[in-house]
Design an enzyme around this catalytic site. Structure first.
Site, PDB file in Angstrom:
ATOM      1  N   ARG A  97      44.968 -52.997  55.965  1.00 25.92           N
ATOM      2  CA  ARG A  97      44.227 -51.737  56.035  1.00 25.92           C
ATOM      3  C   ARG A  97      44.345 -50.933  54.752  1.00 25.92           C
ATOM      4  NH1 ARG A  97      39.861 -50.616  56.905  1.00 25.92           N
ATOM      5  NH2 ARG A  97      40.101 -52.062  58.654  1.00 25.92           N
ATOM      6  N   LYS A 132      37.033 -32.957  41.555  1.00 27.67           N
ATOM      7  CA  LYS A 132      36.602 -32.950  42.961  1.00 27.67           C
ATOM      8  C   LYS A 132      36.936 -34.304  43.580  1.00 27.67           C
ATOM      9  CE  LYS A 132      32.939 -29.624  41.951  1.00 27.67           C
ATOM     10  NZ  LYS A 132      31.488 -29.377  41.834  1.00 27.67           N
ATOM     11  N   LYS A 164      36.580 -21.509  32.943  1.00 29.52           N
ATOM     12  CA  LYS A 164      35.358 -21.447  33.742  1.00 29.52           C
ATOM     13  C   LYS A 164      34.973 -19.995  34.005  1.00 29.52           C
ATOM     14  CE  LYS A 164      34.210 -24.904  36.133  1.00 29.52           C
ATOM     15  NZ  LYS A 164      33.972 -25.852  37.242  1.00 29.52           N
ATOM     16  N   GLU A 197      33.117 -22.785  29.798  1.00 29.48           N
ATOM     17  CA  GLU A 197      31.850 -22.820  30.531  1.00 29.48           C
ATOM     18  C   GLU A 197      31.030 -21.582  30.183  1.00 29.48           C
ATOM     19  OE1 GLU A 197      31.559 -23.770  34.963  1.00 29.48           O
ATOM     20  OE2 GLU A 197      31.278 -21.601  34.938  1.00 29.48           O
ATOM     21  N   ASP A 219      26.501 -24.730  32.170  1.00 31.87           N
ATOM     22  CA  ASP A 219      26.464 -24.853  33.626  1.00 31.87           C
ATOM     23  C   ASP A 219      25.184 -24.289  34.225  1.00 31.87           C
ATOM     24  OD1 ASP A 219      27.794 -25.588  36.104  1.00 31.87           O
ATOM     25  OD2 ASP A 219      27.988 -23.443  36.477  1.00 31.87           O
TER      26      ASP A 219
END
Length: 281
Positions: A97, A132, A164, A197, A219
Site C-alpha cells: 500500500r 501547495k 508576497k 510579487e 501575479d
C-alpha cells in the site's frame, strides 16, 4: 534522492500503517511463504516513484529482490509492467500500500507536469511548482515534478525570500519590504535569493526603482499587461507569472516572454495514475 529524508518518511509511514503488525497477512499466510508480485500499469502517463519503491521494499525487508523494467520518467500505458518484486509474501504485502500510494500520486504529478512541459515547447518558459503540497509529502511531490520535466521552486520558507502581497502590506509598501529583507540577510549573514510579487504595473515600477531583488513575480496579470511588464523589465530580473493559469491558457502566458510560470495545480489537484501490485502465481 535525499536518502536520510526519504528513509525517515518511509519509517514514519510504515509505523502509521503497520502498527504492531499486519495481522491479516500474519494470520493467513504461513511464515516463510515466498511470493512474487508485479507493478501493473492500468493507465497512461509518466511513471514516477520507482526509485522510492525500491527503498520502501529495502526498508521493509532487505531480502526482497526487485527487478526493474521501467525507470522513473518512462512513458507508460495500460498493461505495462514497471517491476517485479520477489521474496517473503508477508513483506511484499506490508510494503504494497505504501508503494502504491506514493507511486500513484507521484506518477499523477509527473504526468501533469509532463503535459504542461509539452505545451511550453518552443518557448523559453519553464514550469515551476509551489508550496501547495500535501503536508509531509512535499519532497516526494517536488521530486515527481522534476521527473515530469518541471523545475522546483523554493522547497520551504527557509531557502528563499519570497515577498508576497501580505508581506508588502504588513511591511508598509514595496520599498520598505525590499530594504528590510536585504538588511535582514546582511544582519544574519545569509545568502538567499529575493523574489517579490507585484500586483500591477505601478508596483512593478516601485520594484524597479528600488532594485536589490533577483526575481519578480507578476501575479494575476492579463496577457497585455504581462507582455508590457516583461518589456519594461527587459531582462534585468528573472520573471515569473502566476495566478489562475490553466493548461488552456499557459501557452499564451509563456508567449508573453516570462522565464517561469508557477502552477500550484501540479501538486494540489492532480489525478493519481492507476497502478496495481498483483501477485504472480
Amino acid at each position: 534522492m535525499d536518502k536520510e529524508l526519504v528513509d525517515q518518511f518511509i519509517i514514519n509511514a510504515l509505523k502509521e500503517d503497520v502498527g504492531d503488525g499486519d495481522h491479516t497477512s500474519l494470520s493467513t499466510i504461513p511464515a516463510g511463504t515466498v511470493g512474487k508480485a508485479k507493478l501493473l500499469v492500468k493507465d497512461e502517463g509518466i511513471l514516477a516513484g520507482v526509485e522510492l519503491a525500491i527503498e520502501i521494499f529495502k526498508i521493509v525487508d532487505p531480502e526482497l529482490k526487485v527487478n526493474i523494467f521501467l525507470q522513473d520518467g518512462a512513458a507508460v500505458k495500460h498493461k505495462d509492467i514497471a517491476f517485479e518484486v520477489e521474496g517473503s509474501a508477508q513483506s511484499i504485502l506490508v510494503a504494497e500500500r505504501l508503494v502504491l500510494n506514493c507511486m500513484q500520486r507521484m506518477s499523477g504529478i509527473a504526468t501533469k507536469t509532463h503535459e504542461i512541459v509539452d505545451l511550453l515547447k518552443g518557448t523559453n518558459t519553464k514550469v515551476l511548482d509551489t508550496r501547495k503540497t500535501t503536508p509531509g509529502l512535499r519532497y516526494l511531490e517536488k521530486w515527481a515534478v522534476k521527473i515530469g520535466g518541471g523545475v522546483n521552486h523554493r522547497f520551504g520558507l527557509y531557502d528563499m525570500i519570497l515577498i508576497k502581497d501580505n508581506h508588502v502590506d504588513y511591511a508598509g509598501g514595496i520599498r520598505p519590504a525590499i530594504e528590510s529583507a536585504n538588511q535582514y540577510l546582511t544582519d544574519n549573514n545569509k545568502k538567499l535569493a529575493i523574489e517579490i510579487e507585484v500586483r500591477n504595473l505601478e508596483e512593478l515600477e516601485q520594484v524597479l526603482q528600488t532594485g536589490n531583488v533577483n526575481r519578480i513575480l507578476l501575479d494575476n496579470f492579463n496577457f497585455a499587461e504581462l507582455r508590457q511588464a516583461v518589456n519594461i523589465i527587459n531582462g534585468r530580473f528573472i520573471t515569473e507569472a502566476s495566478g489562475g493559469i490553466t493548461t488552456d491558457t499557459i501557452r499564451e502566458y509563456a508567449d508573453c516572454g516570462v522565464d517561469y510560470i508557477s502552477v500550484g495545480a501540479l501538486t494540489h489537484s492532480v489525478k493519481s495514475l492507476d497502478l496495481s501490485l498483483k501477485a504472480v502465481k
